[in-house]
Design an enzyme around this catalytic site. Sequence first.
Site, PDB file in Angstrom:
ATOM      1  N   LYS A  13      63.796-102.994  26.508  1.00  0.00           N
ATOM      2  CA  LYS A  13      65.172-102.481  26.452  1.00  0.00           C
ATOM      3  C   LYS A  13      66.072-103.255  27.413  1.00  0.00           C
ATOM      4  O   LYS A  13      67.203-103.594  27.065  1.00  0.00           O
ATOM      5  CB  LYS A  13      65.202-101.012  26.869  1.00  0.00           C
ATOM      6  CG  LYS A  13      64.768-100.040  25.824  1.00  0.00           C
ATOM      7  CD  LYS A  13      65.122 -98.676  26.392  1.00  0.00           C
ATOM      8  CE  LYS A  13      64.619 -97.557  25.560  1.00  0.00           C
ATOM      9  NZ  LYS A  13      64.918 -96.278  26.210  1.00  0.00           N
ATOM     10  N   ASP A  68      69.403 -93.372  25.315  1.00  0.00           N
ATOM     11  CA  ASP A  68      68.362 -92.527  24.738  1.00  0.00           C
ATOM     12  C   ASP A  68      68.354 -92.797  23.245  1.00  0.00           C
ATOM     13  O   ASP A  68      69.405 -92.898  22.619  1.00  0.00           O
ATOM     14  CB  ASP A  68      68.616 -91.051  25.030  1.00  0.00           C
ATOM     15  CG  ASP A  68      67.338 -90.227  24.890  1.00  0.00           C
ATOM     16  OD1 ASP A  68      66.239 -90.792  25.086  1.00  0.00           O
ATOM     17  OD2 ASP A  68      67.434 -89.028  24.598  1.00  0.00           O
ATOM     18  N   PHE A 151      58.643-102.989  20.164  1.00  0.00           N
ATOM     19  CA  PHE A 151      57.893-101.913  20.808  1.00  0.00           C
ATOM     20  C   PHE A 151      58.102-100.630  20.013  1.00  0.00           C
ATOM     21  O   PHE A 151      58.810-100.614  18.997  1.00  0.00           O
ATOM     22  CB  PHE A 151      58.353-101.726  22.263  1.00  0.00           C
ATOM     23  CG  PHE A 151      59.775-101.233  22.386  1.00  0.00           C
ATOM     24  CD1 PHE A 151      60.841-102.091  22.212  1.00  0.00           C
ATOM     25  CD2 PHE A 151      60.042 -99.889  22.657  1.00  0.00           C
ATOM     26  CE1 PHE A 151      62.151-101.627  22.311  1.00  0.00           C
ATOM     27  CE2 PHE A 151      61.346 -99.415  22.761  1.00  0.00           C
ATOM     28  CZ  PHE A 151      62.402-100.300  22.585  1.00  0.00           C
ATOM     29  N   GLY A 152      57.503 -99.549  20.502  1.00  0.00           N
ATOM     30  CA  GLY A 152      57.724 -98.222  19.918  1.00  0.00           C
ATOM     31  C   GLY A 152      57.373 -98.171  18.437  1.00  0.00           C
ATOM     32  O   GLY A 152      56.292 -98.576  18.023  1.00  0.00           O
ATOM     33  N   TYR A 153      58.319 -97.683  17.658  1.00  0.00           N
ATOM     34  CA  TYR A 153      58.096 -97.511  16.217  1.00  0.00           C
ATOM     35  C   TYR A 153      58.443 -98.773  15.409  1.00  0.00           C
ATOM     36  O   TYR A 153      58.435 -98.724  14.170  1.00  0.00           O
ATOM     37  CB  TYR A 153      58.946 -96.328  15.702  1.00  0.00           C
ATOM     38  CG  TYR A 153      58.568 -94.990  16.302  1.00  0.00           C
ATOM     39  CD1 TYR A 153      57.575 -94.199  15.723  1.00  0.00           C
ATOM     40  CD2 TYR A 153      59.204 -94.504  17.447  1.00  0.00           C
ATOM     41  CE1 TYR A 153      57.236 -92.965  16.267  1.00  0.00           C
ATOM     42  CE2 TYR A 153      58.869 -93.273  18.005  1.00  0.00           C
ATOM     43  CZ  TYR A 153      57.890 -92.514  17.410  1.00  0.00           C
ATOM     44  OH  TYR A 153      57.543 -91.294  17.947  1.00  0.00           O
ATOM     45  N   ASP A 154      58.730 -99.880  16.080  1.00  0.00           N
ATOM     46  CA  ASP A 154      59.127-101.103  15.364  1.00  0.00           C
ATOM     47  C   ASP A 154      58.147-101.514  14.252  1.00  0.00           C
ATOM     48  O   ASP A 154      58.602-101.935  13.180  1.00  0.00           O
ATOM     49  CB  ASP A 154      59.300-102.280  16.340  1.00  0.00           C
ATOM     50  CG  ASP A 154      60.624-102.231  17.088  1.00  0.00           C
ATOM     51  OD1 ASP A 154      61.492-101.430  16.712  1.00  0.00           O
ATOM     52  OD2 ASP A 154      60.785-103.003  18.049  1.00  0.00           O
ATOM     53  N   LYS A 175      66.354-108.828  15.597  1.00  0.00           N
ATOM     54  CA  LYS A 175      66.403-107.372  15.832  1.00  0.00           C
ATOM     55  C   LYS A 175      67.710-106.997  16.541  1.00  0.00           C
ATOM     56  O   LYS A 175      68.398-106.060  16.114  1.00  0.00           O
ATOM     57  CB  LYS A 175      65.193-106.917  16.664  1.00  0.00           C
ATOM     58  CG  LYS A 175      65.251-105.413  16.944  1.00  0.00           C
ATOM     59  CD  LYS A 175      64.132-104.878  17.808  1.00  0.00           C
ATOM     60  CE  LYS A 175      64.395-103.423  18.173  1.00  0.00           C
ATOM     61  NZ  LYS A 175      63.424-102.843  19.102  1.00  0.00           N
ATOM     62  N   HIS A 180      70.054-100.551  16.138  1.00  0.00           N
ATOM     63  CA  HIS A 180      70.770 -99.410  16.702  1.00  0.00           C
ATOM     64  C   HIS A 180      71.212 -99.688  18.133  1.00  0.00           C
ATOM     65  O   HIS A 180      72.370 -99.498  18.495  1.00  0.00           O
ATOM     66  CB  HIS A 180      69.846 -98.181  16.642  1.00  0.00           C
ATOM     67  CG  HIS A 180      68.435 -98.523  17.006  1.00  0.00           C
ATOM     68  ND1 HIS A 180      67.909 -98.282  18.230  1.00  0.00           N
ATOM     69  CD2 HIS A 180      67.459 -99.196  16.321  1.00  0.00           C
ATOM     70  CE1 HIS A 180      66.674 -98.763  18.288  1.00  0.00           C
ATOM     71  NE2 HIS A 180      66.374 -99.322  17.144  1.00  0.00           N
ATOM     72  N   ARG A 181      70.295-100.219  18.970  1.00  0.00           N
ATOM     73  CA  ARG A 181      70.662-100.485  20.371  1.00  0.00           C
ATOM     74  C   ARG A 181      71.634-101.649  20.453  1.00  0.00           C
ATOM     75  O   ARG A 181      72.587-101.616  21.235  1.00  0.00           O
ATOM     76  CB  ARG A 181      69.410-100.761  21.224  1.00  0.00           C
ATOM     77  CG  ARG A 181      69.728-100.800  22.722  1.00  0.00           C
ATOM     78  CD  ARG A 181      68.474-100.841  23.597  1.00  0.00           C
ATOM     79  NE  ARG A 181      67.613 -99.714  23.315  1.00  0.00           N
ATOM     80  CZ  ARG A 181      66.541 -99.768  22.543  1.00  0.00           C
ATOM     81  NH1 ARG A 181      66.150-100.906  22.030  1.00  0.00           N
ATOM     82  NH2 ARG A 181      65.837 -98.698  22.300  1.00  0.00           N
TER      83      ARG A 181
END
Length: 195
Positions: A13, A68, A151-154, A175, A180-181
């Site tokens: 992030k 968040d 990372f995460g749900y990627d 990406k 979204h970010r």
Amino acid sequence: MTRFVLATANVHKAEEMRAVLGALDVELLARPPEVPEVAETEDTLEANAALKARALVAATGLPAIADDTGLFVAALGGRPGVRSARYAGENASDEQNVQKLLGELVGVADLERQAQFRTVIVVAYPDGQSVTSLGILDGYIARNPRGIEGFGYDPVFVPEGREGRTLAELTPEEKNALSHRGKALRALAVTLGRA
Ligand code: IMP
């Protein structure tokens, strides 16, 4: 040059934030190691981001940036949503969260696997003012994890319009350009650039 302290300890992030906000006349500082991570106890992304940003302002006296993110899956009534980080339990790993998600979607048809990533970023200032920014990415949940980036749900999130590739199959630049970010950060950059 304005200095901001980042609430996140997630290096992915932080890199995404530096990639977009680096163009502005700002310095982004890592969260000081002595400042503990703030528990996400609120019911909305907005409230959790504000909570984290305010805690950082209180601890450092500097303007702070917190984000968040939630994954909202239509077939699950919007879950895991604001609880995305703890979907498979407190301290769940990314892989455990992904496996839980795939397990809940067994038997759900391709056309019913729509999902949305939402990121809310809050910048909080010591004088009590704040700026909020939202970014949304539409897509669907793949049947199996694919790709090693991110990372995460990627590995299970297929964004609309990317020929079926998951976010984890895109380069970081690809990406950032659609995520979204990335969207929330670019909107924030416009607001901060005007300040
Ligand atoms: P948080 O914003 O760090 O609380 O993220 C909530 C959950 O969403 C965590 O499980 C993260 O791994 C996941 N997450 C956050 N951002 C992304 C992303 O850009 N891609 C995939 N998963 C993400």
